[in-house]
Motif scaffolding. Structure first.
Motif, PDB file in Angstrom:
ATOM      1  N   GLN A  29       0.852  -1.180   0.000  1.00 42.53           N
ATOM      2  CA  GLN A  29       0.000   0.000   0.000  1.00 42.53           C
ATOM      3  C   GLN A  29       0.896   1.240   0.000  1.00 42.53           C
ATOM      4  N   THR A  30       0.433   2.303  -0.647  1.00 38.44           N
ATOM      5  CA  THR A  30       1.227   3.520  -0.688  1.00 38.44           C
ATOM      6  C   THR A  30       0.655   4.551   0.271  1.00 38.44           C
ATOM      7  N   PHE A  31       1.532   5.240   0.977  1.00 37.23           N
ATOM      8  CA  PHE A  31       1.120   6.250   1.949  1.00 37.23           C
ATOM      9  C   PHE A  31       1.777   7.603   1.675  1.00 37.23           C
ATOM     10  N   GLU A  32       2.473   7.689   0.550  1.00 34.17           N
ATOM     11  CA  GLU A  32       3.225   8.895   0.239  1.00 34.17           C
ATOM     12  C   GLU A  32       2.595   9.622  -0.957  1.00 34.17           C
ATOM     13  N   PRO A  33       2.708  10.961  -1.005  1.00 37.02           N
ATOM     14  CA  PRO A  33       2.224  11.706  -2.173  1.00 37.02           C
ATOM     15  C   PRO A  33       3.026  11.357  -3.417  1.00 37.02           C
ATOM     16  N   LYS A  34       2.445  11.565  -4.591  1.00 36.19           N
ATOM     17  CA  LYS A  34       3.082  11.185  -5.845  1.00 36.19           C
ATOM     18  C   LYS A  34       4.402  11.914  -6.082  1.00 36.19           C
ATOM     19  N   ASN A  35       4.537  13.109  -5.499  1.00 38.57           N
ATOM     20  CA  ASN A  35       5.759  13.880  -5.724  1.00 38.57           C
ATOM     21  C   ASN A  35       6.848  13.568  -4.687  1.00 38.57           C
ATOM     22  N   ALA A  36       6.627  12.588  -3.832  1.00 36.65           N
ATOM     23  CA  ALA A  36       7.637  12.207  -2.838  1.00 36.65           C
ATOM     24  C   ALA A  36       8.863  11.629  -3.545  1.00 36.65           C
ATOM     25  N   GLU A  37      10.027  11.915  -3.008  1.00 36.23           N
ATOM     26  CA  GLU A  37      11.277  11.448  -3.602  1.00 36.23           C
ATOM     27  C   GLU A  37      11.734  10.135  -2.958  1.00 36.23           C
ATOM     28  N   PRO A  38      12.370   9.274  -3.749  1.00 34.93           N
ATOM     29  CA  PRO A  38      12.962   8.058  -3.164  1.00 34.93           C
ATOM     30  C   PRO A  38      13.966   8.429  -2.074  1.00 34.93           C
ATOM     31  N   ALA A  39      14.037   7.624  -1.060  1.00 38.97           N
ATOM     32  CA  ALA A  39      14.944   7.904   0.052  1.00 38.97           C
ATOM     33  C   ALA A  39      15.223   6.621   0.820  1.00 38.97           C
ATOM     34  N   PHE A  40      16.225   6.662   1.679  1.00 41.24           N
ATOM     35  CA  PHE A  40      16.484   5.542   2.579  1.00 41.24           C
ATOM     36  C   PHE A  40      16.901   6.113   3.922  1.00 41.24           C
ATOM     37  N   GLY A  41      16.654   5.356   4.970  1.00 46.17           N
ATOM     38  CA  GLY A  41      17.010   5.844   6.293  1.00 46.17           C
ATOM     39  C   GLY A  41      16.381   5.021   7.388  1.00 46.17           C
ATOM     40  N   SER A  42      16.252   5.620   8.561  1.00 47.59           N
ATOM     41  CA  SER A  42      15.849   4.904   9.760  1.00 47.59           C
ATOM     42  C   SER A  42      14.335   4.917   9.954  1.00 47.59           C
ATOM     43  N   PHE A  43      13.795   3.758  10.273  1.00 44.78           N
ATOM     44  CA  PHE A  43      12.405   3.630  10.693  1.00 44.78           C
ATOM     45  C   PHE A  43      12.462   3.111  12.126  1.00 44.78           C
ATOM     46  N   LEU A  50      15.365   0.380  12.218  1.00 44.62           N
ATOM     47  CA  LEU A  50      15.372  -0.414  11.002  1.00 44.62           C
ATOM     48  C   LEU A  50      15.838   0.419   9.816  1.00 44.62           C
ATOM     49  N   PHE A  51      16.680  -0.169   8.988  1.00 43.85           N
ATOM     50  CA  PHE A  51      17.127   0.464   7.751  1.00 43.85           C
ATOM     51  C   PHE A  51      16.092   0.145   6.678  1.00 43.85           C
ATOM     52  N   MET A  52      15.419   1.186   6.172  1.00 40.86           N
ATOM     53  CA  MET A  52      14.329   1.003   5.225  1.00 40.86           C
ATOM     54  C   MET A  52      14.563   1.838   3.962  1.00 40.86           C
ATOM     55  N   LEU A  53      13.864   1.442   2.912  1.00 40.90           N
ATOM     56  CA  LEU A  53      14.001   2.093   1.608  1.00 40.90           C
ATOM     57  C   LEU A  53      12.637   2.554   1.122  1.00 40.90           C
ATOM     58  N   ARG A  54      12.582   3.791   0.652  1.00 42.89           N
ATOM     59  CA  ARG A  54      11.366   4.312   0.020  1.00 42.89           C
ATOM     60  C   ARG A  54      11.696   4.548  -1.448  1.00 42.89           C
ATOM     61  N   ALA A  55      10.995   3.848  -2.342  1.00 49.44           N
ATOM     62  CA  ALA A  55      11.373   3.895  -3.753  1.00 49.44           C
ATOM     63  C   ALA A  55      10.148   3.870  -4.648  1.00 49.44           C
ATOM     64  N   LYS A  56      10.325   4.284  -5.907  1.00 54.67           N
ATOM     65  CA  LYS A  56       9.253   4.243  -6.887  1.00 54.67           C
ATOM     66  C   LYS A  56       9.249   2.884  -7.587  1.00 54.67           C
ATOM     67  N   ASN A  57       8.046   2.353  -7.819  1.00 54.16           N
ATOM     68  CA  ASN A  57       7.958   1.128  -8.601  1.00 54.16           C
ATOM     69  C   ASN A  57       7.782   1.467 -10.076  1.00 54.16           C
ATOM     70  N   GLU A  58       7.557   0.455 -10.886  1.00 48.35           N
ATOM     71  CA  GLU A  58       7.479   0.681 -12.334  1.00 48.35           C
ATOM     72  C   GLU A  58       6.290   1.558 -12.728  1.00 48.35           C
ATOM     73  N   ASN A  59       5.294   1.676 -11.841  1.00 52.22           N
ATOM     74  CA  ASN A  59       4.127   2.513 -12.124  1.00 52.22           C
ATOM     75  C   ASN A  59       4.245   3.914 -11.527  1.00 52.22           C
ATOM     76  N   GLY A  60       5.412   4.201 -10.956  1.00 49.24           N
ATOM     77  CA  GLY A  60       5.639   5.523 -10.383  1.00 49.24           C
ATOM     78  C   GLY A  60       5.095   5.700  -8.981  1.00 49.24           C
ATOM     79  N   ARG A  61       4.577   4.631  -8.380  1.00 50.18           N
ATOM     80  CA  ARG A  61       4.066   4.718  -7.008  1.00 50.18           C
ATOM     81  C   ARG A  61       5.224   4.650  -6.022  1.00 50.18           C
ATOM     82  N   ILE A  62       5.137   5.444  -4.954  1.00 48.39           N
ATOM     83  CA  ILE A  62       6.151   5.426  -3.904  1.00 48.39           C
ATOM     84  C   ILE A  62       5.801   4.347  -2.890  1.00 48.39           C
ATOM     85  N   LEU A  63       6.686   3.379  -2.734  1.00 50.12           N
ATOM     86  CA  LEU A  63       6.450   2.270  -1.820  1.00 50.12           C
ATOM     87  C   LEU A  63       7.608   2.123  -0.842  1.00 50.12           C
TER      88      LEU A  63
END
Length: 230
Positions: A29-43, A50-63
């Motif tokens: 499920q996506t919880f980020e706005p469409k203009n959110a940038e990929p990032a990594f860091g602490s959760f 926890l070391f986590m990754l926020r990235a765009k999938n092939e459909n441009g969704r931030i997951l």
């Protein structure tokens, strides 16, 4: 995980975060706005980091993604602004404080990821910095998984870079696990003799050879600034 978490320690806030991770990572499920940038860091979840990754999938969704699954660690990086970008593993960007901070780092996967990227001189420089940070963290925590990762990365780096520095870094990784063999010591002596006019190389060899007096002598040759950096 490096740290145990008891069920009785799970607060309402922690339960909400566990639920969020399940929906974000497992159910995608996506919880980020469409203009959110990929990032990594602490959760952060209670005492766990926890070391986590926020990235765009092939459909441009931030997951939100688990960096240790499905080649999520592939990326590009540069060694500074306006510098050339090159293929890299995400994990190369980890620093000493990160190795000591995160509780979910999978060092077997980190080694595999770092070593799977095609070698280039720029990537080799980045991996060397990663390796030194990892060894520094190991010296503080004495985690066998950290050291095994360092040895695997140092071995591949030495094979591809094929220079004195990469060999010394391989030796300083290995010597934290076992005594160096006679042939390894002979190689260090040979480097030491050839590079006797290069103080930093001579110091490294002296340390690995257990020559304390020579190490202290060579160290005094360095300027105060160079000695501190070394």
């Amino acid at each position: 995980m490096k740290r145990n978490l008891k069920v009785m320690e799970i607060s309402d806030s922690m339960f909400q975060k566990i639920d969020f991770l399940f929906r974000a990572v497992i159910e995608e499920q996506t919880f980020e706005p469409k203009n959110a940038e990929p990032a990594f860091g602490s959760f952060d979840m209670g005492s766990l980091k926890l070391f986590m990754l926020r990235a765009k999938n092939e459909n441009g969704r931030i997951l939100y993604k688990n960096p240790f699954e499905d080649n999520n660690s592939k990326c590009e990086m540069s060694l500074g602004e306006d510098c050339e970008r090159f293929p890299s593993s995400l994990f190369v960007m980890l620093r000493e404080k990160d190795f000591l901070k995160y509780d979910n780092l999978n060092y077997a996967i980190i080694a595999e990821s770092v070593n799977s990227v095609e070698y280039s001189d720029l990537y080799g420089d980045a991996v060397t910095t990663f390796l030194l940070n990892l060894l520094s963290a190991y010296d503080k925590r004495k985690d066998a998984e950290m050291l095994n990762c360092a040895i695997k990365v140092a071995g591949r780096l030495d094979k591809n870079a094929d220079n004195v520095v990469s060999f010394i870094n391989k030796m300083q990784s290995i010597c934290r696990k076992r005594n160096l063999t006679e042939s390894e010591l002979e190689s260090l002596i040979e480097i030491q003799n050839k590079k006797s006019d290069e103080s930093e190389i001579a110091i490294c060899c002296s340390i690995l050879l257990g020559e304390k007096s020579r190490y202290e002598y060579e160290l005094k040759k360095l300027s105060q600034r160079d000695g501190k950096n070394f």
